[in-house]
Structure formats: C-alpha cells, structure tokens
Design a protein around this motif. Structure first.
Motif, short mmCIF file in Angstrom:
data_model
loop_
_atom_site.label_atom_id
_atom_site.label_comp_id
_atom_site.label_asym_id
_atom_site.label_seq_id
_atom_site.Cartn_x
_atom_site.Cartn_y
_atom_site.Cartn_z
N LEU A 63 28.95 36.90 43.41
CA LEU A 63 28.48 37.34 44.72
C LEU A 63 29.21 36.64 45.86
O LEU A 63 29.36 37.19 46.95
CB LEU A 63 26.97 37.09 44.84
CG LEU A 63 26.08 38.00 44.00
CD1 LEU A 63 24.64 37.49 43.99
CD2 LEU A 63 26.13 39.44 44.55
N LEU A 64 29.65 35.41 45.61
CA LEU A 64 30.37 34.67 46.65
C LEU A 64 31.85 35.04 46.70
O LEU A 64 32.47 34.97 47.76
CB LEU A 64 30.22 33.16 46.41
CG LEU A 64 28.84 32.56 46.64
CD1 LEU A 64 28.81 31.10 46.24
CD2 LEU A 64 28.43 32.72 48.10
N ILE A 65 32.41 35.42 45.55
CA ILE A 65 33.84 35.69 45.49
C ILE A 65 34.15 37.16 45.74
O ILE A 65 35.03 37.50 46.54
CB ILE A 65 34.40 35.26 44.11
CG1 ILE A 65 34.23 33.74 43.94
CG2 ILE A 65 35.86 35.67 43.98
CD1 ILE A 65 34.58 33.26 42.54
N ARG A 66 33.39 38.04 45.08
CA ARG A 66 33.67 39.48 45.19
C ARG A 66 32.95 40.07 46.39
O ARG A 66 31.86 39.64 46.76
CB ARG A 66 33.23 40.20 43.92
CG ARG A 66 34.03 39.81 42.68
CD ARG A 66 33.40 40.41 41.43
NE ARG A 66 33.22 41.86 41.58
CZ ARG A 66 32.54 42.62 40.73
NH1 ARG A 66 31.96 42.06 39.68
NH2 ARG A 66 32.44 43.92 40.93
N GLN A 67 33.54 41.05 46.99
CA GLN A 67 32.94 41.76 48.10
C GLN A 67 32.60 43.19 47.66
O GLN A 67 33.46 43.90 47.16
CB GLN A 67 33.90 41.81 49.30
CG GLN A 67 34.28 40.44 49.85
CD GLN A 67 33.09 39.69 50.41
OE1 GLN A 67 32.19 40.30 51.00
NE2 GLN A 67 33.08 38.38 50.21
N ASP A 68 31.33 43.56 47.83
CA ASP A 68 30.89 44.89 47.42
C ASP A 68 30.73 45.77 48.67
O ASP A 68 29.76 45.61 49.43
CB ASP A 68 29.56 44.78 46.67
CG ASP A 68 29.13 46.10 46.07
OD1 ASP A 68 29.81 47.12 46.33
OD2 ASP A 68 28.13 46.13 45.33
N PRO A 69 31.63 46.69 48.92
CA PRO A 69 31.54 47.52 50.13
C PRO A 69 30.35 48.47 50.13
O PRO A 69 29.95 48.96 51.19
CB PRO A 69 32.87 48.30 50.11
CG PRO A 69 33.29 48.32 48.67
CD PRO A 69 32.80 47.03 48.09
N LYS A 70 29.78 48.74 48.96
CA LYS A 70 28.65 49.66 48.89
C LYS A 70 27.34 49.01 49.32
O LYS A 70 26.38 49.71 49.65
CB LYS A 70 28.51 50.18 47.46
CG LYS A 70 29.71 51.00 46.98
CD LYS A 70 29.49 51.50 45.55
CE LYS A 70 30.68 52.31 45.07
NZ LYS A 70 30.50 52.80 43.66
#
Length: 419
Positions: free
Chosen positions: A142-149
């Motif tokens: 959650l801190l590293i990846r960015q979820d555009p949805k």
C-alpha cells in the motif's frame, strides 16, 4: 485525526486557528500515549512524516507542527509537575537517562534466548500471530504501489494506517523486550489494516476470501467462546469472584499457581506482615502486594529482574534490600529453570524444604540461602534474619525453619545483613 487534518488543510481557505487547535488536540492525545509508553513517539513521528506527502498539509505544516508540539509539551508539563510534587521526578529522570540504556543493551546481548521466548509467545498468541504474515506485505504494498482505481480518501487512510502499523512493529522488535502485552497492539493494528483494506477492495479475489474466512473459523475454534470448559466457569465467576482455582483454570501460562499464591497470602496475614516487610524477589509474585494491600520493601519491586537486566545496579539494589525493614522474601522455585512438576516435588527433608531437582550451587546464594518459613507448591517464603546467623550446631532443631547448610551466612552478593 491525522486524516481529518489533511482533509481540513485541503479546503480552499482553512482558518489557521482551526488547524492549530485540531493539531493541539492530536498532540495532547499523542503526548498522553508517550506517558503510557515512550516508544509511541516513533509511530507518531512516522505517521506525521507520512502525512507530509500530501501537498495540502505541506502548505500549512508550520501551524500543524506547532499545534502538535504544543499539545505534547502541555501533557509533558502536566505529567512532570505531577511527578515532581509526588517526589518521583528524580527517580523517573534516573530511569530514563541511565537505566533504560542498560535495559536496551541487555536485549541485544540476549539474542540466544530471544528466539525461544518469541516462539513461545507466538504459540500463546496463535492463531493471531499469523496476522503479520498478511498485514506486513499488505502495508508495504500500500505504501509502495499506487492504485489509480481507489479514491484518494481511502488511499490516504490506508497509507497512514500502514505507516502506523509498520512503525509500531519496528519499535516493538527493536526497542522492547518480547513480552506478550508489547506485541498485542501491533496485532490489533494489523487486524484493523486488513479489515479496512478488505472493505476498500471492490473486487476481492476468491482465494483471499477463502483465506480470510478460514482464519476467522480458526480464531473461533481457538477462542474461549467455543470452549465448554471455559464457558461453564461463568457461573462460578459470578458467584465466587476471581478465586485462585478459577484463575488457574483460565490461565494461559502455568505460573504462578494462583491457589498457592492465596495460601502464601494467608500465611503472611497470619504473620501480620506490614508495609515494607515483604520482598517479592521472583517477578510473578508481585501480585501479593495487591492481595495484601501492602507496600514493597524497596522501590525495586521486581528485585530479581532488576538485578538481572541491570547488572551494574546490583550493588545499589542489594544495598537497598539490606537496609530495608524486610522480614519475608518470596521466591518461586521455577526461577532457576525448573519445570512445574520438578518445582512442586517434595523431597526427603519435608514440605518446607527445597525439591530434589533444585540446583545445589544456588542454595548458598541470596535469597535461596535464607531459611524457609513456609512453602506452597512452587512458592516459598524465606525468613530474613534480624541478626547475622552464625554456624549452626543444633542438629535437632526443626529443619523447616533452620538453615540448610552447616554454615549459613545470609548475604546479598557478599553484603552482610543489617544488624
């Protein structure tokens, strides 16, 4: 509160006074937490640094930081004043600046035993120990990846919660000793993180649903809620209260034996023990101070643990014990490493003597070299002599109250007892 403060700063023209006041309130809460456990300052700092990733907060960072620090200082001043007027401030300062360094050093020097202690704790906390296996990688992702949805509000809250959880886990592992109560807060944070992540996940894979459901089922199977032996104790609890027998049947750790503890308390009541006359040398016997409503003999309430974790302080600890008005020293025969069955065994010398498995070399060291006045199971009450005891010549005396060796000199690490 941190999430709400970021949202507040994102408004078109947020009043500076409002930002400061809400930061002040948050600072008061964090400051109170620091008084309960100073290590909490590290998760607090991590959460604030994480919030700085938001440009809205960076525009008002001075007002926000000023409020946080002001709130922390206010709680600090109130707590310091309370310690000062109660006379505890010098001892608090000594503990923070001097003793704590040695406490942390002992943790790093005792890595050989650390693994066994952690493994035992993981077993006791089963199945909740598995929470970290899912929560740690989830928090990192959650801190590293960015979820555009995902909407920005949910993403921000998940990031703050992930930061709080990971920082709390780190300070627990690096700064604190492996006690069960220390590891309980990060387990709760892990559960909250996973629950909120599942809530925010619109499309939840079937495999993860199965894993989450399986964990819930396993937790219920291991829970006291599903154990008939525990459930039937409700009636006894309501009618009898918290008796030693009920505590023994509910306890997750087999020591101390609460029924033995009650017998020791009854013995000390019959002896009319007063304030400052009892030393609970073994760590798990300190409950007796509450049982009897008495003050301990010295400020070193956990005498054995203090002497073990702070070797440089042993002279001061033993001097305080020597000069105290103590009459009774309480020990647990399991302290040297005996099993429950070994510690409860009655030897040929009778019930008021050491079990056969008790190490011979310890019988000449304090407090094991003191005569045994009373014993119940693994718990022992030693009688502290009013005057130095010299060589014993009367072999016909009662062995339950006489020294166990030909020459008995009660000492605190070569410090003679008080005259």
């Amino acid at each position: 509160m941190r999430w709400a403060q970021i949202r507040r700063c994102a408004e078109a023209h947020p009043p500076a006074k409002i930002i400061f006041l809400f930061a002040l309130l948050e600072g008061l809460i964090w400051g109170t937490g620091v008084w309960l456990k100073p290590h909490i300052v590290f998760p607090a700092l991590a959460v604030w640094l994480c919030s700085l990733t938001q440009s809205a907060l960076r525009r008002h960072v001075f007002k926000d930081l000023t409020g946080l620090i002001t709130g922390g200082i206010l709680v600090g001043v109130l707590g310091t004043g309370w310690l000062y007027f109660n006379g505890a401030w010098p001892w608090f300062l000594e503990m923070q600046l001097d003793w704590n360094r040695e406490y942390l050093t002992d943790k790093t020097n005792n890595l050989q035993n650390y693994g066994y202690v952690v493994f035992s704790m993981v077993v006791r906390l089963f199945p909740y120990s598995f929470i970290h296996l899912a929560a740690v990688p989830t928090a990192l992702a959650l801190l590293i990846r960015q979820d555009p949805k995902r909407n920005d509000s949910d993403k921000l809250r998940l990031q703050l919660l992930s930061t709080l959880y990971l920082a709390w886990c780190l300070q627990v592992l690096l700064l604190q000793h492996p006690f069960d109560y220390v590891h309980f807060p990060p387990l709760l944070l892990g559960i909250v993180l996973l629950t909120f992540w599942i809530h925010c996940h619109q499309r939840f894979p079937r495999m993860l649903k199965t894993a989450a459901g399986s964990f819930v089922v396993l937790a219920l199977i291991c829970s006291p809620v599903t154990k008939p032996a525990y459930l039937k104790l409700w009636d006894d609890c309501l009618q009898q209260g918290s008796t030693g027998s009920i505590r023994n049947r509910l306890a997750r750790i087999p020591f101390p034996d609460w029924e033995d503890m009650e017998r020791v308390a009854d013995y000390l009541r019959r002896q009319q023990a007063q304030d400052n006359e009892i030393t609970c040398y073994s760590n798990d016997l300190v409950h007796l101070f509450l049982y009897l409503d008495l003050e301990p003999s010295t400020r070193y309430v956990y005498s054995h643990h203090h002497a073990t974790y702070f070797p440089s302080k042993q002279p001061a600890i033993y001097k305080a014990l020597r000069n105290s008005p103590q009459k009774y020293i309480l020990t647990n025969l399991m302290t040297p490493g005996l099993l429950v069955s070994q510690a409860k065994e009655i030897g040929p010398e009778g019930p008021f003597s050491y079990p056969p498995a008790f190490p011979e070399d310890l019988k000449s060291n304090y407090p094991w070299n003191l005569p045994i006045a009373f014993r119940s199971g693994t718990l022992v009450v030693h009688q502290y002599p009013e005057k130095p005891i010299h060589k014993q010549t009367d072999t016909s005396a009662d062995k339950s109250t006489q020294p166990r060796s030909d020459e008995f000199s009660p000492r605190l690490e070569d410090v003679p007892p008080r005259e």
